[in-house]
Design a protein around this motif. Structure first.
Motif, PDB file in Angstrom:
ATOM      1  N   LEU A  28       0.854  -1.181   0.000  1.00  0.00           N
ATOM      2  CA  LEU A  28       0.000   0.000   0.000  1.00  0.00           C
ATOM      3  C   LEU A  28       0.892   1.234   0.000  1.00  0.00           C
ATOM      4  O   LEU A  28       1.797   1.346   0.823  1.00  0.00           O
ATOM      5  CB  LEU A  28      -0.916   0.008   1.224  1.00  0.00           C
ATOM      6  N   PHE A  29       0.589   2.187  -0.934  1.00  0.00           N
ATOM      7  CA  PHE A  29       1.433   3.371  -1.092  1.00  0.00           C
ATOM      8  C   PHE A  29       0.623   4.625  -0.801  1.00  0.00           C
ATOM      9  O   PHE A  29      -0.615   4.611  -0.743  1.00  0.00           O
ATOM     10  CB  PHE A  29       2.007   3.423  -2.513  1.00  0.00           C
ATOM     11  N   ASP A  30       1.339   5.746  -0.618  1.00  0.00           N
ATOM     12  CA  ASP A  30       0.683   6.993  -0.252  1.00  0.00           C
ATOM     13  C   ASP A  30       0.012   7.672  -1.432  1.00  0.00           C
ATOM     14  O   ASP A  30      -0.850   8.529  -1.256  1.00  0.00           O
ATOM     15  CB  ASP A  30       1.701   7.946   0.386  1.00  0.00           C
ATOM     16  N   GLN A  31       0.405   7.310  -2.675  1.00  0.00           N
ATOM     17  CA  GLN A  31      -0.187   7.879  -3.884  1.00  0.00           C
ATOM     18  C   GLN A  31      -0.368   6.770  -4.913  1.00  0.00           C
ATOM     19  O   GLN A  31       0.236   5.699  -4.792  1.00  0.00           O
ATOM     20  CB  GLN A  31       0.709   8.994  -4.447  1.00  0.00           C
ATOM     21  N   PRO A  32      -1.182   6.996  -5.921  1.00  0.00           N
ATOM     22  CA  PRO A  32      -1.340   5.975  -6.967  1.00  0.00           C
ATOM     23  C   PRO A  32       0.004   5.615  -7.606  1.00  0.00           C
ATOM     24  O   PRO A  32       0.844   6.479  -7.860  1.00  0.00           O
ATOM     25  CB  PRO A  32      -2.296   6.632  -7.966  1.00  0.00           C
ATOM     26  N   LEU A  33       0.164   4.348  -7.874  1.00  0.00           N
ATOM     27  CA  LEU A  33       1.435   3.819  -8.387  1.00  0.00           C
ATOM     28  C   LEU A  33       1.344   3.594  -9.886  1.00  0.00           C
ATOM     29  O   LEU A  33       0.279   3.240 -10.416  1.00  0.00           O
ATOM     30  CB  LEU A  33       1.762   2.503  -7.676  1.00  0.00           C
ATOM     31  N   GLN A  34       2.450   3.795 -10.596  1.00  0.00           N
ATOM     32  CA  GLN A  34       2.516   3.538 -12.021  1.00  0.00           C
ATOM     33  C   GLN A  34       3.061   2.131 -12.269  1.00  0.00           C
ATOM     34  O   GLN A  34       3.883   1.618 -11.523  1.00  0.00           O
ATOM     35  CB  GLN A  34       3.416   4.566 -12.705  1.00  0.00           C
ATOM     36  N   GLN A  35       2.618   1.533 -13.357  1.00  0.00           N
ATOM     37  CA  GLN A  35       3.030   0.168 -13.664  1.00  0.00           C
ATOM     38  C   GLN A  35       4.528   0.078 -13.968  1.00  0.00           C
ATOM     39  O   GLN A  35       5.163  -0.943 -13.707  1.00  0.00           O
ATOM     40  CB  GLN A  35       2.220  -0.349 -14.861  1.00  0.00           C
ATOM     41  N   ARG A  36       5.085   1.142 -14.476  1.00  0.00           N
ATOM     42  CA  ARG A  36       6.504   1.129 -14.860  1.00  0.00           C
ATOM     43  C   ARG A  36       7.429   1.460 -13.696  1.00  0.00           C
ATOM     44  O   ARG A  36       8.644   1.490 -13.856  1.00  0.00           O
ATOM     45  CB  ARG A  36       6.749   2.140 -15.971  1.00  0.00           C
ATOM     46  N   ASP A  37       6.883   1.718 -12.509  1.00  0.00           N
ATOM     47  CA  ASP A  37       7.685   2.093 -11.348  1.00  0.00           C
ATOM     48  C   ASP A  37       8.437   0.879 -10.809  1.00  0.00           C
ATOM     49  O   ASP A  37       8.119  -0.276 -11.117  1.00  0.00           O
ATOM     50  CB  ASP A  37       6.792   2.676 -10.259  1.00  0.00           C
ATOM     51  N   ALA A  38       9.451   1.134  -9.990  1.00  0.00           N
ATOM     52  CA  ALA A  38      10.236   0.096  -9.314  1.00  0.00           C
ATOM     53  C   ALA A  38      10.174   0.335  -7.818  1.00  0.00           C
ATOM     54  O   ALA A  38      10.364   1.467  -7.354  1.00  0.00           O
ATOM     55  CB  ALA A  38      11.685   0.104  -9.793  1.00  0.00           C
ATOM     56  N   VAL A  39       9.916  -0.725  -7.063  1.00  0.00           N
ATOM     57  CA  VAL A  39       9.775  -0.636  -5.607  1.00  0.00           C
ATOM     58  C   VAL A  39      11.106  -1.020  -4.971  1.00  0.00           C
ATOM     59  O   VAL A  39      11.711  -2.036  -5.328  1.00  0.00           O
ATOM     60  CB  VAL A  39       8.646  -1.563  -5.113  1.00  0.00           C
TER      61      VAL A  39
END
Length: 294
Positions: free
Chosen positions: A264-275
């Motif tokens: 769970l993140f503080d803002q909407p996540l992009q599919q191309r992001d890296a965690v």
């Protein structure tokens, strides 16, 4: 382990120490010990100490239990000195505590004439006053605080702190670091001075684990490839996550048995992001293989 804040989070300097730390000396107050050592030298040189030798006096040293090979080497060196083929053999007095081993920190600056890289834990020849020895220092940043990040290289133009197991030296004694290659002349790699003698200086190595979102729905995402065991996910669950595009989040629960997890993140996540997850591990110098210099 993870740290909520690198600056403010606590790290116990006495926790999980290596066996070599049982052989080093730690000062309660380095400045006070240095002051007392200089006062003892002043008493010895002024003639007020009955156990000291005044400057200019002739002294005869008697050495007991000397191995035959060492005695032969000393005799050969003296004969070479008398023949003018070698420099004289010099006996040097040490200040109080300087015969003990500790974790010594040197503030080094890379030499402008040395074009190659100086890597972390690279073997160097240190020349400090009357001593010279080889060591593999760990490099760390010269910053404030009680924790310091490990540096992988000694960067040109900046000061790094090199930590080694070495005989105690009081600051600000100068130090030279040479790179020795067999068959070549030793080259000056860095120079500086003694910063402190403190085994409690915490040097941390940063490791970043990365994973990739395989399913995203607004602020929630399913992340894989960071872990491969659900037990590891439960162990590192309290550590905060961050992404390449600046999102912050946390692990909610493991998913399945192959290392997937819900986040769970503080803002909407992009599919191309890296965690990413930042972990830290304390590093220590390498114990010298040869202690003849001490």
């Amino acid at each position: 382990r993870g740290l909520k804040s690198f600056r403010a989070s606590p790290w116990d300097p006495k926790e999980s120490l290596p066996q070599e730390y049982a052989r080093v000396f730690a000062f309660e107050n380095l400045k006070r010990a240095h002051k007392r050592a200089k006062e003892a030298v002043a008493r010895a040189s002024s003639g007020t100490d009955p156990c000291a030798v005044e400057p200019g006096a002739l002294v005869v040293l008697h050495l007991a239990n000397v191995p035959a090979a060492a005695a032969a080497a000393v005799v050969s060196r003296v004969q070479s000195c008398l023949a003018g083929c070698a420099p004289p053999l010099v006996a040097v007095g040490l200040m109080q505590h300087e015969a003990k081993m500790s974790v010594v920190h040197y503030a080094l600056r890379k030499s402008s004439t040395y074009g190659e890289q100086v890597a972390n834990k690279e073997e160097l020849l240190f020349v400090t006053g009357v001593r010279s020895f080889t060591a593999r220092p760990i490099l760390s940043g010269d910053t404030g605080g009680d924790k310091f990040k490990m540096e992988r290289f000694l960067h040109t133009g900046s000061i790094c702190v090199a930590s080694v197991y070495a005989p105690i030296s009081y600051p600000p004694q100068p130090v030279l670091a040479f790179k020795v290659v067999p068959g070549q002349v030793a080259r000056l790699a860095a120079s500086g001075s003694v910063r402190s003698c403190d085994p409690d200086r915490v040097v941390l190595k940063k490791i970043v684990l990365t994973g990739y979102p395989v399913r995203v729905h607004k602020r929630r995402a399913t992340v894989r490839f960071m872990f491969h065991n659900p037990d590891d996910i439960r162990w590192f669950r309290p550590i905060e996550l961050y992404t390449k595009y600046g999102r912050r989040g946390r692990i909610t629960e493991p998913l399945g048995t192959h290392g997937a997890m819900k986040c769970l993140f503080d803002q909407p996540l992009q599919q191309r992001d890296a965690v990413c997850m930042a972990l830290y591990k304390r590093v220590y110098p390498k114990w010298p293989a040869d202690l003849t210099f001490a």
